[in-house]
Design a protein around this motif. Structure first.
Motif, PDB file in Angstrom:
ATOM      1  N   GLU A 159     -12.349   8.850   3.036  1.00  5.61           N
ATOM      2  CA  GLU A 159     -11.225   8.739   3.876  1.00  5.61           C
ATOM      3  C   GLU A 159     -10.253   7.590   3.548  1.00  5.61           C
ATOM      4  O   GLU A 159     -10.872   6.475   3.130  1.00  5.61           O
ATOM      5  CB  GLU A 159     -11.670   8.117   5.531  1.00  5.61           C
ATOM      6  CG  GLU A 159     -10.472   8.333   6.551  1.00  5.61           C
ATOM      7  CD  GLU A 159     -11.220   7.830   8.195  1.00  5.61           C
ATOM      8  OE1 GLU A 159     -10.424   8.386   8.954  1.00  5.61           O
ATOM      9  OE2 GLU A 159     -12.232   7.489   7.974  1.00  5.61           O
ATOM     10  N   LYS A 160      -9.016   7.865   3.573  1.00  8.29           N
ATOM     11  CA  LYS A 160      -7.911   6.830   2.909  1.00  8.29           C
ATOM     12  C   LYS A 160      -6.918   6.716   3.970  1.00  8.29           C
ATOM     13  O   LYS A 160      -5.876   7.379   3.771  1.00  8.29           O
ATOM     14  CB  LYS A 160      -7.385   7.383   1.743  1.00  8.29           C
ATOM     15  CG  LYS A 160      -8.506   7.691   0.608  1.00  8.29           C
ATOM     16  CD  LYS A 160      -8.975   6.277   0.121  1.00  8.29           C
ATOM     17  CE  LYS A 160     -10.138   6.303  -0.944  1.00  8.29           C
ATOM     18  NZ  LYS A 160     -10.700   5.187  -1.312  1.00  8.29           N
ATOM     19  N   LYS A 161      -7.041   5.868   4.739  1.00  9.72           N
ATOM     20  CA  LYS A 161      -6.224   5.879   5.920  1.00  9.72           C
ATOM     21  C   LYS A 161      -5.095   4.886   5.742  1.00  9.72           C
ATOM     22  O   LYS A 161      -3.841   5.363   5.989  1.00  9.72           O
ATOM     23  CB  LYS A 161      -7.034   4.908   7.002  1.00  9.72           C
ATOM     24  CG  LYS A 161      -8.182   5.545   7.800  1.00  9.72           C
ATOM     25  CD  LYS A 161      -8.407   4.787   9.200  1.00  9.72           C
ATOM     26  CE  LYS A 161      -9.041   5.691  10.174  1.00  9.72           C
ATOM     27  NZ  LYS A 161      -8.376   6.656  10.797  1.00  9.72           N
ATOM     28  N   SER A 162      -5.013   3.894   4.553  1.00 12.34           N
ATOM     29  CA  SER A 162      -3.743   3.356   4.040  1.00 12.34           C
ATOM     30  C   SER A 162      -2.839   4.496   3.463  1.00 12.34           C
ATOM     31  O   SER A 162      -1.603   4.439   3.529  1.00 12.34           O
ATOM     32  CB  SER A 162      -4.153   2.135   3.372  1.00 12.34           C
ATOM     33  OG  SER A 162      -5.067   2.560   2.085  1.00 12.34           O
ATOM     34  N   LEU A 163      -3.503   5.147   2.477  1.00 14.26           N
ATOM     35  CA  LEU A 163      -2.641   6.169   1.906  1.00 14.26           C
ATOM     36  C   LEU A 163      -2.048   7.465   2.939  1.00 14.26           C
ATOM     37  O   LEU A 163      -1.235   7.518   2.762  1.00 14.26           O
ATOM     38  CB  LEU A 163      -3.718   6.779   0.894  1.00 14.26           C
ATOM     39  CG  LEU A 163      -2.847   7.945  -0.141  1.00 14.26           C
ATOM     40  CD1 LEU A 163      -1.754   7.168  -0.824  1.00 14.26           C
ATOM     41  CD2 LEU A 163      -3.896   8.623  -1.050  1.00 14.26           C
ATOM     42  N   GLN A 178      -1.148   6.569   6.039  1.00 22.28           N
ATOM     43  CA  GLN A 178      -0.353   5.813   6.534  1.00 22.28           C
ATOM     44  C   GLN A 178       1.073   5.925   5.797  1.00 22.28           C
ATOM     45  O   GLN A 178       2.014   6.263   6.219  1.00 22.28           O
ATOM     46  CB  GLN A 178      -0.683   4.705   7.008  1.00 22.28           C
ATOM     47  CG  GLN A 178       0.400   3.801   7.939  1.00 22.28           C
ATOM     48  CD  GLN A 178      -0.038   2.476   8.476  1.00 22.28           C
ATOM     49  OE1 GLN A 178      -1.101   1.927   7.655  1.00 22.28           O
ATOM     50  NE2 GLN A 178       0.615   1.933   9.513  1.00 22.28           N
ATOM     51  N   LYS A 179       0.964   5.622   4.668  1.00 28.87           N
ATOM     52  CA  LYS A 179       2.047   5.627   3.499  1.00 28.87           C
ATOM     53  C   LYS A 179       2.770   6.882   3.379  1.00 28.87           C
ATOM     54  O   LYS A 179       4.020   7.100   3.253  1.00 28.87           O
ATOM     55  CB  LYS A 179       1.595   5.239   2.176  1.00 28.87           C
ATOM     56  CG  LYS A 179       2.479   4.944   1.201  1.00 28.87           C
ATOM     57  CD  LYS A 179       1.871   4.506  -0.104  1.00 28.87           C
ATOM     58  CE  LYS A 179       1.286   3.279  -0.240  1.00 28.87           C
ATOM     59  NZ  LYS A 179       0.789   2.987  -1.695  1.00 28.87           N
ATOM     60  N   ASP A 214      -4.491  11.418   8.984  1.00 31.10           N
ATOM     61  CA  ASP A 214      -5.318  11.032   8.440  1.00 31.10           C
ATOM     62  C   ASP A 214      -5.521  11.729   7.040  1.00 31.10           C
ATOM     63  O   ASP A 214      -4.752  13.071   7.024  1.00 31.10           O
ATOM     64  CB  ASP A 214      -6.865  11.388   9.198  1.00 31.10           C
ATOM     65  CG  ASP A 214      -7.723  10.300   9.123  1.00 31.10           C
ATOM     66  OD1 ASP A 214      -7.931   9.792   7.922  1.00 31.10           O
ATOM     67  OD2 ASP A 214      -8.494  10.073   9.999  1.00 31.10           O
ATOM     68  N   GLU A 224      -4.842   4.436  -6.267  1.00 28.11           N
ATOM     69  CA  GLU A 224      -4.756   4.653  -4.956  1.00 28.11           C
ATOM     70  C   GLU A 224      -5.917   5.022  -4.080  1.00 28.11           C
ATOM     71  O   GLU A 224      -6.315   4.217  -3.367  1.00 28.11           O
ATOM     72  CB  GLU A 224      -3.801   5.870  -4.225  1.00 28.11           C
ATOM     73  CG  GLU A 224      -2.251   5.371  -4.644  1.00 28.11           C
ATOM     74  CD  GLU A 224      -1.719   4.222  -3.593  1.00 28.11           C
ATOM     75  OE1 GLU A 224      -2.497   3.991  -2.692  1.00 28.11           O
ATOM     76  OE2 GLU A 224      -0.656   4.067  -3.638  1.00 28.11           O
ATOM     77  N   THR A 225      -6.707   5.644  -4.937  1.00 28.55           N
ATOM     78  CA  THR A 225      -8.190   6.157  -4.113  1.00 28.55           C
ATOM     79  C   THR A 225      -9.511   5.737  -5.293  1.00 28.55           C
ATOM     80  O   THR A 225     -10.778   5.677  -4.603  1.00 28.55           O
ATOM     81  CB  THR A 225      -8.236   7.641  -4.056  1.00 28.55           C
ATOM     82  OG1 THR A 225      -8.310   8.230  -5.091  1.00 28.55           O
ATOM     83  CG2 THR A 225      -6.998   8.081  -3.252  1.00 28.55           C
TER      84      THR A 225
END
Length: 406
Positions: free
Chosen positions: A80-84, A86-87, A92, A336-337
């Protein structure tokens, strides 16, 4: 499992004992077959940790004495990549990393099914045509299963992938031609010698193995399905399998929806997208394909009918991205991940970036279908340069100062 085979083109239903690969009425291109489950399991349980893809055995067209490849396939991680998210303006975002399978790609799921079927038929040699990943998957998994593999690849396939085949002991035919020419050649030779086919679309059981990827996503997300599922597209089988896996989970009453499936193609190899946009799915548009993403550089897609029909049924569509966008996506995805995808895998991320503004506030899962170590040369073209220094602290500090780190 009780199942039948249905032609996607004419709708004829076949008993599995009567037909092996494609509809005899419609031919190998349009006569692609769907596995239709007779009765869905009522109370399935999914032990992904110990069984991998075989946790879905009740949903797979297996024989009673089915063979399970003695390598662990499936239960690949989902991040799960919440910050990405959001960007990008998404609610989600999840990254499904199938580069973590035994031979480094999503294709291991399909090969496991092919081997199981070949064993049931008492055939010890399996063949395929491939741009790389299906080939390395077949080579590795047949080696583990004590079988022989004959593999046809275009001679332009990345060296790392060809080396994988040779390490596993496969017989490799590097064809002086395109993937599509290698495919046709493999079919002619394979049929003549009675080998079992692991060619996409021709063999309907491959998709059943591949559908376990999206079924895993459903289980890993506690049956809460994302709004969009994004994956790269070559022949069309993987994108079709993503839909089929989610559909089977919904038909079994385990989930309440199917995500919109987005297929991502390279701009230089977007035959499926062109056919989809034409609206005439039974008239495939073939092209001369070129792309740095060798795994999806297909000009004559074999599962085009299924891919177009099922992506449309999901409410999804296709997009294309340039090689430049794919190359940049490899780097950005990794930074990013932490997931290093090969060009075809990173193409899905490039596709997400392209549609992100149109799906604001929605959730999405991206399928990364191959490990970046399979084609480091392509990735290297988009990285910064190595800093060569002398074994002297002063030299190191001079470089650090020059690049702005001190």
């Amino acid at each position: 499992m009780n199942y039948s085979l249905k032609c996607l083109n004419c709708g004829t239903i076949y008993d599995p004992k009567d037909v092996m690969y494609t509809c005899p009425k419609c031919g190998p291109r349009l006569g692609t077959l769907e596995i239709v489950i007779g009765e869905y399991p009522r109370y399935p349980s999914f032990d992904l940790k110990s069984k991998g893809i075989w946790a879905f055995s009740e949903f797979l067209p297996l024989d009673e004495d089915h063979h399970e490849v003695p390598l662990f396939i499936g239960n690949t991680p989902i991040y799960e990549k919440k910050s990405l998210a959001q960007k990008m303006g998404l609610s989600d975002l999840w990254i499904k990393d199938d580069g973590r399978n035994p031979t480094g790609s999503y294709k291991d799921r399909a090969t496991a099914m092919a081997i199981s079927k070949a064993k049931s038929l008492h055939v010890n040699t399996i063949y395929c045509a491939s741009t790389g990943n299906a080939a390395s998957s077949l080579a590795g998994l047949t080696a583990a299963s004590g079988m022989k593999s004959i593999i046809f690849v275009p001679k332009t396939a990345p060296e790392a992938k060809i080396t994988q085949l040779l390490v596993y002991g496969a017989t490799v035919m590097a064809v002086d031609g395109t993937y599509d020419e290698a495919f046709d050649l493999s079919m002619e030779i394979g049929n003549e010698f009675g080998w079992y086919s692991r060619n996409s679309a021709i063999n309907p059981y491959l998709l059943e193995g591949k559908k376990t990827g999206s079924m895993e996503v459903a289980v890993q997300l506690d049956f809460k399905i994302p709004d969009f599922a994004i994956v790269s597209v070559g022949d069309g089988t993987v994108v079709s399998s993503i839909y089929k896996g989610f559909k089977d989970m919904k038909m079994a009453g385990l989930t309440d929806k199917i995500p919109k499936v987005i297929g991502v193609q390279s701009e230089g190899a977007n035959a499926v997208m062109r056919t989809f946009e034409s609206g005439h799915f039974d008239r495939p548009i073939d092209i001369d394909a070129h792309s740095m993403a060798d795994s999806i550089a297909v000009g004559k897609p074999r599962d085009v009918l299924k891919a177009c029909k099922w992506v449309k049924e999901s409410g999804g569509y296709f997009v294309s991205v340039t090689d430049e966008e794919i190359g940049k996506a490899i780097i950005e995805l990794a930074r990013e991940t932490g997931v290093f995808g090969e060009p075809a895998g990173a193409a899905a991320y490039a596709g997400l970036k392209k549609i992100a503004k149109s799906i604001q506030g929605k959730s999405a899962v991206i399928f990364i279908t191959g490990n970046g170590l399979k084609d480091v040369k392509s990735a290297r073209n988009f990285t910064s340069q190595v800093n060569y220094v002398k074994p002297d602290p002063k030299d190191v500090k001079d470089v650090l100062r020059k690049i702005g780190l001190i």
